[in-house]
Write an enzyme that holds these catalytic residues in place. Structure first.
Site, PDB file in Angstrom:
ATOM      1  N   ASP A   1     -86.928  41.805 -40.873  1.00  0.00           N
ATOM      2  CA  ASP A   1     -86.921  40.772 -41.920  1.00  0.00           C
ATOM      3  C   ASP A   1     -87.049  41.421 -43.304  1.00  0.00           C
ATOM      4  O   ASP A   1     -86.429  40.976 -44.272  1.00  0.00           O
ATOM      5  CB  ASP A   1     -88.062  39.774 -41.690  1.00  0.00           C
ATOM      6  CG  ASP A   1     -87.924  39.070 -40.350  1.00  0.00           C
ATOM      7  OD1 ASP A   1     -86.800  38.648 -40.034  1.00  0.00           O
ATOM      8  OD2 ASP A   1     -88.925  38.978 -39.624  1.00  0.00           O
TER       9      ASP A   1
ATOM     10  N   HIS B   1     -91.804  35.581 -37.142  1.00  0.00           N
ATOM     11  CA  HIS B   1     -90.429  36.059 -37.031  1.00  0.00           C
ATOM     12  C   HIS B   1     -89.510  34.996 -36.445  1.00  0.00           C
ATOM     13  O   HIS B   1     -88.868  35.208 -35.436  1.00  0.00           O
ATOM     14  CB  HIS B   1     -90.386  37.354 -36.197  1.00  0.00           C
ATOM     15  CG  HIS B   1     -89.002  37.888 -36.007  1.00  0.00           C
ATOM     16  ND1 HIS B   1     -88.237  38.377 -37.051  1.00  0.00           N
ATOM     17  CD2 HIS B   1     -88.218  37.981 -34.909  1.00  0.00           C
ATOM     18  CE1 HIS B   1     -87.052  38.746 -36.591  1.00  0.00           C
ATOM     19  NE2 HIS B   1     -87.019  38.518 -35.289  1.00  0.00           N
TER      20      HIS B   1
HETATM   21  N1  NAD Z   1     -88.064  41.740 -33.532  1.00  0.00           N
HETATM   22  C1  NAD Z   1     -86.809  41.721 -33.966  1.00  0.00           C
HETATM   23  O1  NAD Z   1     -86.560  41.738 -35.165  1.00  0.00           O
HETATM   24  C2  NAD Z   1     -85.678  41.739 -32.993  1.00  0.00           C
HETATM   25  C3  NAD Z   1     -84.398  42.162 -33.388  1.00  0.00           C
HETATM   26  C4  NAD Z   1     -83.395  42.238 -32.422  1.00  0.00           C
HETATM   27  C5  NAD Z   1     -83.648  41.882 -31.113  1.00  0.00           C
HETATM   28  N2  NAD Z   1     -84.890  41.441 -30.784  1.00  0.00           N
HETATM   29  C6  NAD Z   1     -85.207  41.079 -29.399  1.00  0.00           C
HETATM   30  O2  NAD Z   1     -85.176  42.262 -28.605  1.00  0.00           O
HETATM   31  C7  NAD Z   1     -84.817  41.931 -27.268  1.00  0.00           C
HETATM   32  C8  NAD Z   1     -83.630  42.766 -26.837  1.00  0.00           C
HETATM   33  O3  NAD Z   1     -82.496  42.371 -27.585  1.00  0.00           O
HETATM   34  P1  NAD Z   1     -81.121  43.192 -27.495  1.00  0.00           P
HETATM   35  O4  NAD Z   1     -80.168  42.537 -28.400  1.00  0.00           O
HETATM   36  O5  NAD Z   1     -81.396  44.660 -27.648  1.00  0.00           O
HETATM   37  O6  NAD Z   1     -80.727  42.875 -25.973  1.00  0.00           O
HETATM   38  P2  NAD Z   1     -79.866  43.781 -24.946  1.00  0.00           P
HETATM   39  O7  NAD Z   1     -79.493  42.880 -23.822  1.00  0.00           O
HETATM   40  O8  NAD Z   1     -78.808  44.512 -25.688  1.00  0.00           O
HETATM   41  O9  NAD Z   1     -80.920  44.857 -24.456  1.00  0.00           O
HETATM   42  C9  NAD Z   1     -82.056  44.462 -23.724  1.00  0.00           C
HETATM   43  C10 NAD Z   1     -82.449  45.581 -22.798  1.00  0.00           C
HETATM   44  O10 NAD Z   1     -83.642  45.183 -22.133  1.00  0.00           O
HETATM   45  C11 NAD Z   1     -83.528  45.571 -20.791  1.00  0.00           C
HETATM   46  N3  NAD Z   1     -84.399  44.728 -19.956  1.00  0.00           N
HETATM   47  C12 NAD Z   1     -84.285  43.412 -19.728  1.00  0.00           C
HETATM   48  N4  NAD Z   1     -85.273  42.994 -18.913  1.00  0.00           N
HETATM   49  C13 NAD Z   1     -86.024  44.094 -18.636  1.00  0.00           C
HETATM   50  C14 NAD Z   1     -87.189  44.327 -17.842  1.00  0.00           C
HETATM   51  N5  NAD Z   1     -87.738  43.346 -17.131  1.00  0.00           N
HETATM   52  N6  NAD Z   1     -87.716  45.563 -17.813  1.00  0.00           N
HETATM   53  C15 NAD Z   1     -87.130  46.574 -18.507  1.00  0.00           C
HETATM   54  N7  NAD Z   1     -86.018  46.412 -19.250  1.00  0.00           N
HETATM   55  C16 NAD Z   1     -85.478  45.184 -19.311  1.00  0.00           C
HETATM   56  C17 NAD Z   1     -82.049  45.386 -20.438  1.00  0.00           C
HETATM   57  O11 NAD Z   1     -81.680  46.167 -19.315  1.00  0.00           O
HETATM   58  C18 NAD Z   1     -81.390  45.873 -21.713  1.00  0.00           C
HETATM   59  O12 NAD Z   1     -81.171  47.273 -21.680  1.00  0.00           O
HETATM   60  C19 NAD Z   1     -84.515  40.434 -27.272  1.00  0.00           C
HETATM   61  O13 NAD Z   1     -85.637  39.720 -26.831  1.00  0.00           O
HETATM   62  C20 NAD Z   1     -84.217  40.148 -28.725  1.00  0.00           C
HETATM   63  O14 NAD Z   1     -84.417  38.810 -29.063  1.00  0.00           O
HETATM   64  C21 NAD Z   1     -85.901  41.372 -31.684  1.00  0.00           C
HETATM   65  O1  LMR Z   2     -82.243  36.578 -33.943  1.00  0.00           O
HETATM   66  C1  LMR Z   2     -82.503  37.080 -32.858  1.00  0.00           C
HETATM   67  O2  LMR Z   2     -82.481  36.443 -31.802  1.00  0.00           O
HETATM   68  C2  LMR Z   2     -82.833  38.551 -32.780  1.00  0.00           C
HETATM   69  C3  LMR Z   2     -83.792  39.000 -33.812  1.00  0.00           C
HETATM   70  O3  LMR Z   2     -84.975  38.276 -33.787  1.00  0.00           O
HETATM   71  C4  LMR Z   2     -83.222  39.027 -35.206  1.00  0.00           C
HETATM   72  O4  LMR Z   2     -83.870  38.557 -36.125  1.00  0.00           O
HETATM   73  O5  LMR Z   2     -82.111  39.571 -35.363  1.00  0.00           O
END
Ligand code: NAD
Ligand code: LMR
Length: 255
Positions: A84, A111
């Site tokens: 953010d 968030h």
């Molecule tokens: N905090 C933030 O600003 C922010 C930003 C982006 C994404 N996210 C969050 O991060 C998470 C991942 O998002 P992404 O876009 O990278 O998804 P993605 O699907 O590209 O990657 C997720 C990974 O998690 C792994 N995974 C899923 N369940 C699992 C488990 N039980 N044990 C171990 N590994 C597991 C999957 O195999 C995959 O490699 C989501 O919850 C998303 O909302 C948060």
């Molecule tokens: O928006 C989402 O679901 C992923 C993450 O929290 C973001 O802000 O990009």
């Protein structure tokens, strides 16, 4: 993970277009506490940085479980909200035509949606503009995650920008651990907090060898920002209560 000082947890389901972050709690809560428990087995004392959504709920879940197990250190559990800040810096830099890394702007709260509150009044360099322009900028920052989820059309959420944000946050944790005397390491993150009536809240934190060294509290707020804070608190408190309740219910299944 054996003897790790820092564990970063990005595992979990990302949302698809039309979903809210909170819709992920059913699947991601179990991921969060399984990882937290494993970390506590092999690296007790590690700093835990959760990226997994919904951050507003996941962090209270993990705190509740670890508290009950006697392994909770509020200074070492973080919900990563750096993205953010990165977004706020980037969008402000576009407007001011400056290097985003030179923009300082606190983003407080949580968030998701209105709980993401960029404090434009404290932006450095200062940001001018009409009320309408400021409101549009705030909404752009608050909706940036959704914008990416929609653009990826079912193929996940922000990845590269999150990697950048996580690298920045973890570098700061490492600098804090190393305890550089000359540098004050400050990052916004979602942590246990007594700054507002929400039990978990993101504010700028000074980081040190033990994690959070000092919570700098609320930045100065103008009237609009104070009003936005008042609007956000009930939303955040509801998510936190949900997280605590889920955490209490999940104790046996995660152990
Ligand atoms: N905090 C933030 O600003 C922010 C930003 C982006 C994404 N996210 C969050 O991060 C998470 C991942 O998002 P992404 O876009 O990278 O998804 P993605 O699907 O590209 O990657 C997720 C990974 O998690 C792994 N995974 C899923 N369940 C699992 C488990 N039980 N044990 C171990 N590994 C597991 C999957 O195999 C995959 O490699 C989501 O919850 C998303 O909302 C948060
Ligand atoms: O928006 C989402 O679901 C992923 C993450 O929290 C973001 O802000 O990009």
């Amino acid at each position: 993970m054996d003897k790790a000082d820092i564990v970063v947890i990005p595992a979990g389901l990302p949302r698809k277009p039309g979903m809210k972050r909170e819709d992920l709690v059913g699947v991601n809560a179990s991921v969060a506490c399984e990882v937290a428990f494993a970390a506590r087995e092999v690296c007790p004392g590690a700093m835990l940085a959760f990226i997994t959504n919904p951050i507003n709920v996941i962090v209270p879940i993990v705190a509740t479980i670890l508290k009950a197990k006697g392994t909770y250190d509020p200074n070492r559990l973080f919900g990563v909200t750096t993205l953010d800040v990165v977004r706020a810096q980037t969008f402000v830099a576009d407007i001011l035509n400056v290097n985003p890394q030179k923009v300082k702007i606190p983003v407080i709260g949580g968030h998701t949606g209105r709980t993401i509150l960029p404090i434009l009044s404290q932006c450095d360099p200062p940001l001018k503009g009409t009320d309408k322009e400021r409101e549009a900028l705030i909404q752009r920052i608050q909706n940036a995650g959704t914008e990416v989820v929609n653009a990826k059309d079912g193929l996940g959420s922000a990845t590269l920008s999150m990697a950048y944000a996580a690298a920045q946050f973890v570098s700061s944790l490492i600098k804090g651990i190393k305890g550089s005397k000359d540098e004050c390491i400050v990052e916004c993150a979602y942590v246990e907090s007594d700054v507002t009536e929400a039990e978990f809240f993101a504010t700028p934190l000074i980081l040190g060898p033990q994690g959070v060294k000092e919570n700098t509290g609320l930045p100065d707020l103008d009237d609009d920002e104070r009003q936005a804070l008042d609007c956000m608190l009930p939303i955040l408190k509801e998510s936190i209560a949900k997280g605590i309740k889920l955490g209490e219910g999940m104790m046996s299944s995660c152990a």
